[in-house]
Design an enzyme around this catalytic site. Structure first.
Site: not given
Length: 648
Positions: A307, A501, A505
């Site tokens: 991410d 995080d 996600d």
């Protein structure tokens, strides 16, 4: 309950051997043989029961060799050898317990530090001691020096120093200011502090860690089951070699001599000890591996997906420039002061960064009135004699004259501002790449990861800028959570490791072969759906997790094959009749010891080069004070995720 009987069995075996030695010294050979035979056969009967239980658990053949060897040695009169085999089994189990305890030291340290009590302030003054389970959000708590913070909360005292090493792996003490979050499980410093609870004990950080640790300790990895399956061919080979030795020599003692060196204790002990050691080493580094099977997956990772916000980047936008509009007549610092004064009423992720930037320049925040936030668009407030508007370009343009868009480079974001009805300028923000992100990706490549990808909900230009700076192979931007899941499932090189995080996600972390959550500052949803939780806000721990997985697998396999090959070698030699039964039993004990010591090597790093990615120097993140704690005007800092609102 099994552990309760293991050490008494060792003591009983030693006493039996002393009794046999005393009888032999007194010339009572028959009595000595009788005592030894009865005791050995009793242990064989006990082990037969364990063998049956092992069969139901899928452990084929592990105890069959041991029981057969004890019975066979007793049958041919090698009663001393039978006692040595019993000592080897009971002592080996005690040694396994020691190795288990050594390997799980870090995991047990977490469990032992579980908060149990809290000091709650009561109305009218005074403090009452209560169980930690009785704490509810909103309770005012006192934490005395060197005590463990019982639940998650916010600091009420001016400042506090805390040891968070059990949570994050970071050895340096962390300094917290009024309004900052305190994590349960951290240890208070030399001064008593006051705090307000924000979560119950069951919903606090430490309880979540304990749940993960227990899950890790109770798991059983595929490689451990594979070690159990090795027992079937190993047992068959041992019986075949022993039978051949008997047939060639026509001496049943030769059968016994082969069996006493064939007891597969190394096969049983090696893999579990190695995996516990690897899990313990990871916990010490602030990496909670939820189950031992994940270590095997980590060792084979071929694709790493990241991410952006809060993972590859720091997740904290910083001010990189101030563009003052022509003819505005304001100095850059004055514009920043006015914008920050209005932003103190905003809950937007940029608000805390703007206010922090103003404070860093020594600018005080001015009082404001008639403040209002227009959700996802901006904020307006009367600061002094002027009305200040801050936010998206369309919002500021609708409230000012002379508006102009500011050209941006890749990775930049703009906060537009107007003062007194005129366009005043732009604050340029960026979410910088983590200092060690490039090194982390290089380390993953060295560890055998062949493909890297960036998945984010941010704009294409920003994502490509970050991806290029980090050295990522592919960049996929403007993704919804479902898009991320589809992208991960379509990746051909597997296993796939996903690092993220945010709340968005969580689905993709669960969909990946190995999900790694930056849990220290991430969200519960992400942590619960991941296989690995990194407690320290350090992306290099993702590479370290892969390194630990690879090294643990290497040690586990090496330990298994070391035990097998040494036992096979001893069996071949014993077929020639050159190893007496007693000597063979003693040699097998050394094989056990060598196997366990080798498995414990997983507690350390593979080489001096391991962990070569340097962690950034820990920084103290100052959050805006909680309104319920210290200021009626401030708002707490809000984290951004991949689909968070943009003011660009």
């Amino acid at each position: 309950m099994t552990l309760v009987f293991r050490f008494p069995l060792v003591a009983g075996t030693v006493l039996a051997m002393l009794a046999v030695a005393a009888l032999l010294a007194s010339g009572l050979r028959d009595a000595a043989q009788g005592v030894a035979t009865i005791y050995a056969l009793s242990i064989a009967l006990y082990r037969a029961g364990a063998m049956v239980k092992g069969l139901f658990r899928g452990r084929w053949g592990i105890d069959l060799l041991a029981v057969t060897a004890i019975c066979a040695t007793a049958a041919v009169g090698e009663y001393i050898a039978s006692l040595v085999i019993v000592l080897m089994l009971t002592g080996g189990e005690a040694l396994e317990d020691f190795a288990h305890g050594r390997a799980s030291k870090e995991l047990r340290a977490l469990l032992e530090r579980t908060p149990r009590h809290a000091h709650r302030e009561v109305e009218g003054g005074g403090v009452e001691d209560i169980g930690v389970d009785a704490v509810v959000p909103g309770d005012l708590l006192l934490v005395k020096p060197a005590e463990t913070v019982p639940v998650d909360g916010r600091l009420l005292s001016d400042v506090g120093t805390f040891d968070e090493s059990a949570l994050t792996g970071e050895s340096l003490p962390a300094e917290r200011l009024t309004g900052e979050m305190l994590l349960s499980g951290s240890v208070n410093g030399a001064n008593a502090i006051r705090m307000v609870a924000t979560a119950s004990a069951s919903n606090s950080q430490y309880s979540q860690i304990i749940a993960l640790v227990r899950e890790a300790a109770e798991s059983r990895a595929p490689t451990v089951r594979l070690a159990d399956r090795y027992a079937v061919p190993f047992t068959l080979v041992a019986f075949v070699l022993a039978g051949v030795a008997w047939w060639l020599s026509q001496d049943p003692v030769r059968f016994v001599q082969v069996l006493v060196v064939a007891t597969p204790c190394p096969l049983l002990i090696a893999a579990p000890v190695a995996f516990l050691a690897g899990t313990s080493r990871a916990a010490k580094a602030g990496i909670i591996v939820k189950n031992a099977g994940t270590l095997e997956q980590l060792s084979r990772v071929k694709t790493a997906v990241f991410d952006k916000t809060g993972t590859l980047t720091q997740g904290r936008p910083v001010l990189t420039g101030i563009h003052v509009a022509a003819g505005c007549g304001l100095a850059p610092d004055k514009l920043l002061q006015l914008v920050a004064s209005a932003e103190q009423y905003s809950s937007h992720v940029f608000a805390a960064s703007v206010m922090s930037s103003a404070r860093e320049r020594g600018l005080s925040l001015l009082p404001a009135t008639d403040a209002s936030e227009h959700a996802t668009h901006g904020v307006s407030a009367d600061v002094g004699s002027a009305t200040v508007v801050v936010g998206k370009p369309a919002f500021v343009e609708s409230h000012t004259t002379g508006f102009e868009r500011t050209p941006l480079e890749g990775g930049q974001l703009a906060v537009y501002a107007g003062v007194g009805g005129e366009f005043a300028g732009t604050l340029i923000m960026s979410d910088p790449l983590r200092p060690n992100a490039v090194e982390t990706l290089a380390e993953l490549a060295r560890l055998g990861v062949r493909h890297t990808m960036l998945l984010t909900g941010d704009a294409v230009s920003t994502a490509q800028h970050i991806g290029k700076a980090a050295g990522v192979d592919d960049v996929v931007a403007e993704c919804l959570p479902a898009d991320k899941v589809a992208a991960v499932k379509a990746l051909p090189l597997r296993p796939v490791m996903m690092v993220g995080d945010g709340v968005n996600d969580a689905p993709v972390l669960a969909a990946a072969d190995v999900g790694i959550a930056m849990g220290a500052k991430g969200t519960t949803a992400a942590s619960e759906s991941a296989d690995v939780v990194i407690m320290l806000d350090d992306i290099s721990r993702a590479a370290l997790a892969v390194d630990i997985g690879q090294y643990t697998m290497k040690i586990a396999r090496t330990s298994i094959w070391t035990g097998i090959l040494l036992s096979l070698g001893l069996m071949v030699v014993a077929m020639a009749g050159v190893i007496p039964a007693v000597a063979g039993a003693l040699l097998q004990e050394f094989v056990d010891l060598a196997t366990i010591l080798n498995a414990l090597r997983a507690l350390g790093s593979r080489s001096k080069a391991a962990g070569r990615v340097k962690a950034p120097r820990p920084e103290r993140t100052v959050s805006a004070p909680d309104p319920s704690v210290s200021s009626a005007r401030a708002r707490p800092q809000v984290r951004s995720d991949g689909r968070g609102p943009s003011w660009e």
